[in-house]
Design a protein around this motif. Structure first.
Motif, PDB file in Angstrom:
ATOM      1  N   ILE A 136      21.264 -43.578  23.222  1.00 29.21           N
ATOM      2  CA  ILE A 136      20.093 -44.260  22.654  1.00 29.21           C
ATOM      3  C   ILE A 136      20.102 -44.190  21.127  1.00 29.21           C
ATOM      4  N   ASN A 137      20.686 -43.125  20.577  1.00 29.66           N
ATOM      5  CA  ASN A 137      20.784 -43.024  19.115  1.00 29.66           C
ATOM      6  C   ASN A 137      21.874 -43.942  18.567  1.00 29.66           C
ATOM      7  N   ARG A 140      13.049 -44.182  21.032  1.00 28.75           N
ATOM      8  CA  ARG A 140      13.910 -43.022  21.290  1.00 28.75           C
ATOM      9  C   ARG A 140      13.104 -41.884  21.902  1.00 28.75           C
TER      10      ARG A 140
END
Length: 475
Positions: free
Chosen positions: A100-101, A110
């Protein structure tokens, strides 16, 4: 037999209750936070749902099967699987955070994914713990856990919505009940079955189990990616509003899938029995399953398609008007989705599970490619078309394999489906007329009565088949 019937009743009621409560909660969210917030919420859940399969990798299904045969090895098998899942859980959560980062999402999204990832961990562990209870043959504890956690989610989520908390709190409404459910399952195993929950690594038990899990793991991965990749690609290739608009038709069509699941649960053992002892009955039972599901899915598709505008705008507000066309497309896909359930059960029951897994894998690839090609040009309509393509390929390919196993009467099935479609079309015509004059709820009742009459007039169904269908639903 009585115990099996009671267990089935518990789980059927719990499953339907779960879907009703979940759908009500999602509708409340969509109305109160708008398309953008709903898109972020739906994306966070979809993103982590894809990863959750990597924590389990089919071990829970293997646990249930092995404990059913070797109840005396419950402690050794449970401890070994918990040990493996503990490691897999850490690695999977790290993968979620990294992914996700790397994808560059904003901080709020996030945070939602981080919290949804914790929910994923709790869900996976109580799934395994309840697997032991299933193998023991007492499903009421799992049923209580399912309904209890859903009701708590609804209560917490409603409170967070009405107190105008940030969207991340809507994920927390899942995390807290999931954690409580996991501790509840631990308590049941500890108190009722005196089982220790201490993880353990025993290669003599692990290696044989790991070999068995491979087809389950592959099937699970393919199915999860195929089911949720459209929402993830929509989020990346378009925006949160598009995901929010797409989530409405997705949820509406998904809500009806408990029907084929329930029917397949009854038919699967029959397929297995007839494959060994009566090939003619195998073919006839498969044909009847297609007819029964067609009788249910076509009025759903024609009815909701006819009233799509009223349903979307009245329930979700004018903000979601962009969901109407995708809903109609996904409803067409629902026909093929329904019919693929007995096909998949047939292939698994006749020892062709590797073929079924291969088909799902191919469909997953086709679905990903279709989404990548169609979403940039057509947005949520493109995602809907990609889902339709995937369902068509899944059903048609599986049907050809079924026909290679047993002789299917194609013209007989085609005739029945045409009769059902004609009946559903007549129903939709009546619904359209009544809806102009009255509220769409009255149109639904009028359509139902019209369809019941039409299927007998067209001889799409006989009195004998009605009795058989009622008997199946009782089961």
């Amino acid at each position: 037999m009585a115990s099996a019937a009671k267990n089935t009743a518990f789980m059927t009621v719990a499953s339907i209750g779960q879907k009703v409560i979940s759908f009500a909660y999602f509708t409340l969210i969509a109305r109160m936070i708008g398309a953008q917030g709903t898109g972020q919420y739906f994306f966070a859940l979809s993103f982590t749902t894809v990863f959750v399969v990597f924590i389990d990798l089919g071990f829970t299904q293997v646990l249930i099967r092995e404990l059913s045969k070797h109840k005396q090895k419950a402690q050794e098998i449970l401890s070994t699987i918990l040990g493996v899942k503990f490691i897999l859980a850490i690695l999977t959560y790290i993968a979620v955070v990294i992914a996700i980062n790397l994808m560059g999402y904003q901080l709020q999204v996030r945070h939602m994914v981080y919290l949804s990832g914790l929910t994923m961990l709790f869900d996976s562990f109580h799934l395994t713990l309840y697997g032991v209870v299933r193998a023991k043959g007492d499903l009421k504890y799992e049923a209580f856990g399912i309904i209890g956690s859903q009701l708590l989610t609804l209560a917490l989520g409603s409170y967070f919505l009405y107190t105008k908390k940030p969207v991340v709190f809507l994920i927390l409404a899942f995390t807290i009940p999931s954690a409580i459910n996991a501790f509840y399952a631990m308590f049941i195993l500890k108190i009722k079955y005196a089982l220790s929950l201490r993880p353990k690594y025993d290669k003599k038990i692990l290696y044989p189990l790991a070999k068995i899990t491979v087809p389950f793991a592959l099937a699970g991965i393919f199915a999860r990616v195929y089911s949720y990749i459209d929402s993830i690609l929509l989020s990346k290739l378009t925006n949160d509003v598009a995901v929010g608009l797409y989530s409405i038709p997705y949820k509406i069509t998904y809500a009806f899938q408990f029907v084929p699941l329930a029917l397949v649960a009854v038919l699967y053992p029959k397929f297995s029995e007839y494959f060994l002892h009566n090939k003619n009955k195998l073919a006839r039972t498969f044909e009847q399953s297609i007819i029964y599901l067609s009788l249910i899915v076509f009025p759903i598709v024609f009815g909701i398609s006819t009233l799509a505008s009223d349903i979307i705008i009245d329930i979700y507000s004018i903000e979601y008007a962009g969901s109407i066309i995708p809903l109609k497309i996904l409803l067409v896909g629902l026909v093929f989705s329904y019919l693929s359930f007995p096909i998949g059960a047939f292939l698994n029951a006749t020892s062709r599970q590797s073929i079924q897994t291969t088909i799902v894998g191919v469909v997953m690839v086709i679905n990903i490619i279709s989404n990548i090609l169609l979403i940039p040009r057509y947005s949520i309509i493109g995602a809907s078309i990609a889902a339709l393509i995937g369902n068509v390929v899944l059903m048609v390919t599986g049907y050809f394999v079924v026909n290679s196993v047993t002789k299917i009467r194609h013209l007989f099935l085609l005739k029945k489906i045409v009769q059902i479609v004609v009946s559903a079309w007549v129903m939709s015509y009546v619904v359209t007329i009544v809806n102009v004059q009255l509220h769409y709820i009255m149109a639904i009742f009028a359509g139902f009565l019209t369809y019941v009459i039409a299927i007998f007039v067209t001889r799409a169904i006989t009195t004998k088949q009605v009795k058989e269908l009622i008997c199946l639903f009782k089961k």
